[in-house]
Design a protein around this motif. Structure first.
Motif, short mmCIF file in Angstrom:
data_model
loop_
_atom_site.label_atom_id
_atom_site.label_comp_id
_atom_site.label_asym_id
_atom_site.label_seq_id
_atom_site.Cartn_x
_atom_site.Cartn_y
_atom_site.Cartn_z
N GLN A 1 0.92 -27.50 56.69
CA GLN A 1 -0.44 -27.22 57.16
C GLN A 1 -0.40 -26.36 58.42
O GLN A 1 -1.19 -25.43 58.58
CB GLN A 1 -1.19 -28.52 57.46
N PHE A 2 0.52 -26.68 59.31
CA PHE A 2 0.66 -25.95 60.57
C PHE A 2 1.00 -24.48 60.29
O PHE A 2 0.40 -23.58 60.88
CB PHE A 2 1.75 -26.61 61.42
N VAL A 3 1.95 -24.25 59.41
CA VAL A 3 2.35 -22.88 59.06
C VAL A 3 1.16 -22.13 58.47
O VAL A 3 0.89 -20.98 58.85
CB VAL A 3 3.55 -22.88 58.10
N GLN A 4 0.45 -22.75 57.56
CA GLN A 4 -0.73 -22.09 56.96
C GLN A 4 -1.78 -21.76 58.02
O GLN A 4 -2.42 -20.72 57.97
CB GLN A 4 -1.35 -22.98 55.88
N ARG A 5 -1.95 -22.64 58.97
CA ARG A 5 -2.97 -22.46 60.00
C ARG A 5 -2.62 -21.32 60.96
O ARG A 5 -3.50 -20.57 61.39
CB ARG A 5 -3.15 -23.75 60.79
N TYR A 6 -1.35 -21.17 61.30
CA TYR A 6 -0.98 -20.24 62.38
C TYR A 6 -0.12 -19.06 61.96
O TYR A 6 0.17 -18.20 62.79
CB TYR A 6 -0.27 -21.01 63.50
N ILE B 1 3.61 -33.44 63.85
CA ILE B 1 4.94 -32.85 63.68
C ILE B 1 5.93 -33.56 64.61
O ILE B 1 7.04 -33.90 64.21
CB ILE B 1 4.91 -31.33 63.94
N ALA B 2 5.49 -33.81 65.84
CA ALA B 2 6.35 -34.50 66.80
C ALA B 2 6.70 -35.91 66.32
O ALA B 2 7.80 -36.41 66.59
CB ALA B 2 5.68 -34.55 68.16
N ALA B 3 5.77 -36.52 65.58
CA ALA B 3 6.00 -37.88 65.06
C ALA B 3 6.83 -37.87 63.79
O ALA B 3 7.16 -38.93 63.26
CB ALA B 3 4.65 -38.56 64.81
N GLY B 4 7.16 -36.67 63.27
CA GLY B 4 8.02 -36.58 62.10
C GLY B 4 7.29 -36.44 60.78
O GLY B 4 7.89 -36.57 59.71
N ASP B 5 6.00 -36.15 60.81
CA ASP B 5 5.20 -35.99 59.58
C ASP B 5 5.50 -34.62 58.97
O ASP B 5 5.01 -33.59 59.44
CB ASP B 5 3.72 -36.14 59.91
N SER B 6 6.33 -34.59 57.93
CA SER B 6 6.72 -33.32 57.32
C SER B 6 5.57 -32.62 56.62
O SER B 6 5.58 -31.39 56.47
CB SER B 6 7.89 -33.52 56.37
N SER B 7 4.54 -33.35 56.17
CA SER B 7 3.40 -32.70 55.51
C SER B 7 2.59 -31.88 56.52
O SER B 7 1.92 -30.92 56.13
CB SER B 7 2.51 -33.75 54.83
N ALA B 8 2.67 -32.22 57.78
CA ALA B 8 1.94 -31.47 58.81
C ALA B 8 2.55 -30.09 59.04
O ALA B 8 1.85 -29.16 59.45
CB ALA B 8 1.90 -32.26 60.11
#
Length: 184
Positions: free
Chosen positions: A24-29, A14-21
């Motif tokens: 996934q992050f939202v689903q995970r947390y 996410i910090a690197a700008g990967d919008s697909s992450a």
């Protein structure tokens, strides 16, 4: 050993700008953050969840995998945001529409100091006064009875009622005038 993709940290991506992450992050947390929001924010849970995710994305670059697991970082940041939000809400004054507010003047509005003094006086009356002194003072203060009305209600002579009130109040005054700590 290669890590399972489910447990690989997403914050660096996410910090690197990967919008697909982000998805996934939202689903995970999302479940744990929603649970925390309900605990701390109540009816403002939706706004709280948004604030937490925004803070996580803004702080994604601060995550250091060598110091903590991603879930720990997420939990700590989310908890901190929820507590800050809770404290902010508690500091906010409660407002009420002027049309529905009860009529109160500043002269009649109870203050915390007056309530504390009344509680102290009540405790002292119970602790320091004889029962007959306490009962006539309570009738005078709490029921607003005159000395004559107290005498009529209790069957005591008027002079005795006056004496009990005077002596009781003098005793309370002397206890209250003692150095701090002695009266409590």
């Amino acid at each position: 050993r290669e890590r399972n993709t489910m447990t690989q940290p997403l914050l660096p991506k996410i910090a690197a700008g990967d919008s697909s992450a982000i998805e996934q992050f939202v689903q995970r947390y999302e479940r744990v953050i929603w649970w925390m929001a309900r605990q701390y924010a109540g009816h403002d849970a939706e706004d709280a969840v948004q604030d937490v995710f925004l803070a996580l994305w803004q702080n994604a670059g601060k995550y250091d995998e060598s110091k903590a697991k991603e879930s720990t970082f997420v939990g700590m940041l989310a908890r901190r945001k929820m507590i800050d939000r809770y404290r902010k809400v508690k500091r906010r004054p409660v407002t009420q529409d002027i049309e529905t507010a009860p009529e109160t003047t500043f002269a009649t509005a109870p203050t915390l100091e007056a309530e504390a003094e009344a509680a102290l006086a009540t405790r002292l009356m119970r602790r320091e006064l004889r029962p007959e002194q306490r009962s006539v003072i309570e009738l005078s203060i709490f029921e607003g009875l005159s000395h004559r009305e107290i005498a009529d209600r209790t069957g005591m002579p008027l002079g005795t009622v006056k004496t009990h009130i005077r002596r009781g109040l003098n005793q309370l005054r002397s206890v209250l005038l003692q150095p701090q700590g002695a009266a409590a």
